[in-house]
Structure formats: structure tokens, C-alpha cells
Write a protein that holds these residues in place. Structure first.
Motif, PDB file in Angstrom:
ATOM      1  N   GLY A   1      21.503  53.220  91.413  1.00 36.47           N
ATOM      2  CA  GLY A   1      22.145  51.916  91.581  1.00 36.47           C
ATOM      3  C   GLY A   1      22.438  51.607  93.042  1.00 36.47           C
ATOM      4  O   GLY A   1      22.226  50.475  93.504  1.00 36.47           O
ATOM      5  N   MET A   2      22.931  52.595  93.787  1.00 37.33           N
ATOM      6  CA  MET A   2      23.219  52.388  95.211  1.00 37.33           C
ATOM      7  C   MET A   2      21.957  52.068  96.001  1.00 37.33           C
ATOM      8  O   MET A   2      22.011  51.382  97.015  1.00 37.33           O
ATOM      9  CB  MET A   2      23.919  53.612  95.796  1.00 37.33           C
ATOM     10  CG  MET A   2      25.343  53.768  95.320  1.00 37.33           C
ATOM     11  SD  MET A   2      26.243  55.080  96.186  1.00 37.33           S
ATOM     12  CE  MET A   2      25.483  56.549  95.502  1.00 37.33           C
ATOM     13  N   LEU A   3      20.818  52.575  95.532  1.00 34.69           N
ATOM     14  CA  LEU A   3      19.544  52.323  96.205  1.00 34.69           C
ATOM     15  C   LEU A   3      18.927  50.989  95.780  1.00 34.69           C
ATOM     16  O   LEU A   3      17.837  50.638  96.219  1.00 34.69           O
ATOM     17  CB  LEU A   3      18.559  53.461  95.945  1.00 34.69           C
ATOM     18  CG  LEU A   3      18.922  54.792  96.608  1.00 34.69           C
ATOM     19  CD1 LEU A   3      17.975  55.892  96.143  1.00 34.69           C
ATOM     20  CD2 LEU A   3      18.918  54.662  98.121  1.00 34.69           C
ATOM     21  N   GLY A   4      19.621  50.249  94.922  1.00 36.52           N
ATOM     22  CA  GLY A   4      19.148  48.925  94.516  1.00 36.52           C
ATOM     23  C   GLY A   4      18.311  48.906  93.255  1.00 36.52           C
ATOM     24  O   GLY A   4      17.719  47.889  92.910  1.00 36.52           O
ATOM     25  N   PHE A   5      18.245  50.025  92.540  1.00 37.15           N
ATOM     26  CA  PHE A   5      17.477  50.098  91.300  1.00 37.15           C
ATOM     27  C   PHE A   5      18.317  49.600  90.131  1.00 37.15           C
ATOM     28  O   PHE A   5      19.539  49.774  90.123  1.00 37.15           O
ATOM     29  CB  PHE A   5      17.037  51.546  91.019  1.00 37.15           C
ATOM     30  CG  PHE A   5      15.957  52.040  91.930  1.00 37.15           C
ATOM     31  CD1 PHE A   5      14.620  51.949  91.554  1.00 37.15           C
ATOM     32  CD2 PHE A   5      16.259  52.605  93.154  1.00 37.15           C
ATOM     33  CE1 PHE A   5      13.622  52.409  92.387  1.00 37.15           C
ATOM     34  CE2 PHE A   5      15.272  53.072  93.995  1.00 37.15           C
ATOM     35  CZ  PHE A   5      13.947  52.971  93.617  1.00 37.15           C
ATOM     36  N   SER A   6      17.650  49.037  89.138  1.00 37.67           N
ATOM     37  CA  SER A   6      18.291  48.569  87.907  1.00 37.67           C
ATOM     38  C   SER A   6      17.764  49.379  86.734  1.00 37.67           C
ATOM     39  O   SER A   6      16.580  49.750  86.712  1.00 37.67           O
ATOM     40  CB  SER A   6      17.963  47.092  87.662  1.00 37.67           C
ATOM     41  OG  SER A   6      18.404  46.307  88.744  1.00 37.67           O
ATOM     42  N   PRO A   7      18.609  49.643  85.727  1.00 37.37           N
ATOM     43  CA  PRO A   7      18.128  50.373  84.537  1.00 37.37           C
ATOM     44  C   PRO A   7      16.980  49.614  83.870  1.00 37.37           C
ATOM     45  O   PRO A   7      17.022  48.392  83.740  1.00 37.37           O
ATOM     46  CB  PRO A   7      19.350  50.413  83.617  1.00 37.37           C
ATOM     47  CG  PRO A   7      20.515  50.140  84.503  1.00 37.37           C
ATOM     48  CD  PRO A   7      20.018  49.283  85.624  1.00 37.37           C
TER      49      PRO A   7
END
Length: 182
Positions: free
Chosen positions: A148-154
Motif C-alpha cells: 500500500g505504501m508503494l502505491g499498490f492496490s489489492p
């Protein structure tokens, strides 16, 4: 500090218990992909990535260059990699991000997050990649937070993905490259 990956860096990370089952497999993968290391400065004041002329035989502070120490007085706290799936660089391909994070990375991980939050979209654009994924063992809360911190979404669950374990897949798609401040 962040520096380019050096052979064996991934094997020096004291991984979190949740990553131990996959650590050897992924550590070997880091030897074949473009990667970086988060390295803590050594006790002698030199940056761990600086060449000290000692050939890596011993750390500058007298510590052996073995497990976790990079040979220049610093410790390898985490490694991060990025590779194109399928091995070829063609428009529309996907890429994967990899990370092994040490139990002692702590607040030093912030530097890596800031760096890779910008690096991922820049590298994706440069390589013509439309989607970047990252997998995290299901239930590994720290790994999901990092994604999440790296900008990824589930993006879903991969059942029996690795060693019979379920993994959660996270993604950053082209439309997400620049939607958040990085």
C-alpha cells in the motif's frame, strides 16, 4: 542508503518470519533481476555502498563481511527488484516487484518506500509496462502495508500460489502511475 544490488545482498537480509519460507527462492531470483539494496551506514561513518578498498574481506569497523554485513561496515536491511514478466520488453507486458525486508529495517524503510514509490512508475513508463504486480503471503500484514505504501492496490487472491500458501496480489496499473503524490 539505497544502492544498486550487489551479488549476494538478498542472502544477507535477516527476513521477517513471514518471509522465511520464500526467502531462499526469492533471494536467488534477485541475482538475476535489476535490484537495489537498502543499506544502513556502518559504524565507521562510511556509507555501506561506498568502496573502501578492502575487497569485502572485512567490514571497516572490524565486523566480518558475512551474514547481513556488506563488507564495508554496513548492514543490508532490505532488497527490492523489478522485472518484466516473460523476460521480454514489449508494450503491454506486465512487471513484478519483489522485496525482502529485514526484521531490523524499522524506520529506515521510509527511505526505500520514498525511492521506490517514484521508481516503479518511472521504470514502468520507460519499459512500456501497463501493469505492475506485487504478491504478499496472505495474512502478512506488514507486507500488505508495504504494498500500500508503494502505491499498490489489492487485486485479488492467488490460491496455493507458493508452497501451498495463498497470496494476495496487489497491482499498480498505468492509470495509477501518477494519481498519488510520489
Amino acid at each position: 542508503m539505497i544502492r544498486k544490488y550487489r551479488a549476494g545482498d538478498a542472502f544477507k537480509v535477516r527476513v521477517q518470519p513471514e518471509q522465511q519460507a520464500e526467502a531462499v527462492t526469492w533471494a536467488a531470483e534477485f541475482e538475476r533481476i535489476p535490484a537495489f539494496a537498502l543499506v544502513e551506514k556502518g559504524n565507521d561513518g562510511s556509507a555501506a555502498g561506498e568502496e573502501s578498498g578492502n575487497g569485502g574481506a572485512a567490514a571497516g569497523d572490524g565486523k566480518p563481511a558475512g551474514r547481513q554485513w556488506d563488507g564495508n561496515g554496513g548492514r543490508v536491511l532490505a532488497v527490492f527488484g523489478f522485472r518484466i514478466e516473460g523476460g521480454g520488453i514489449t508494450t503491454g507486458r506486465e512487471a513484478e516487484c519483489f522485496a525482502l525486508v529485514g526484521i531490523d529495517a524499522g524506520r529506515k524503510l521510509i527511505e526505500a518506500v520514498r525511492y521506490f514509490r517514484r521508481y516503479i512508475p518511472r521504470q514502468a513508463v520507460r519499459l512500456g509496462v501497463r501493469r505492475v504486480t506485487m504478491t504478499v503471503r496472505r495474512g502478512f500484514a506488514a507486507g500488505a502495508r508495504l504494498a500500500g505504501m508503494l502505491g499498490f492496490s489489492p487485486a485479488g487472491i492467488l490460491e496455493n500460489f507458493f508452497n501451498g500458501e495463498d497470496y494476495q496480489i496487489f497491482e499498480r496499473a498505468e492509470k495509477q502511475w501518477w494519481h498519488k503524490r510520489h
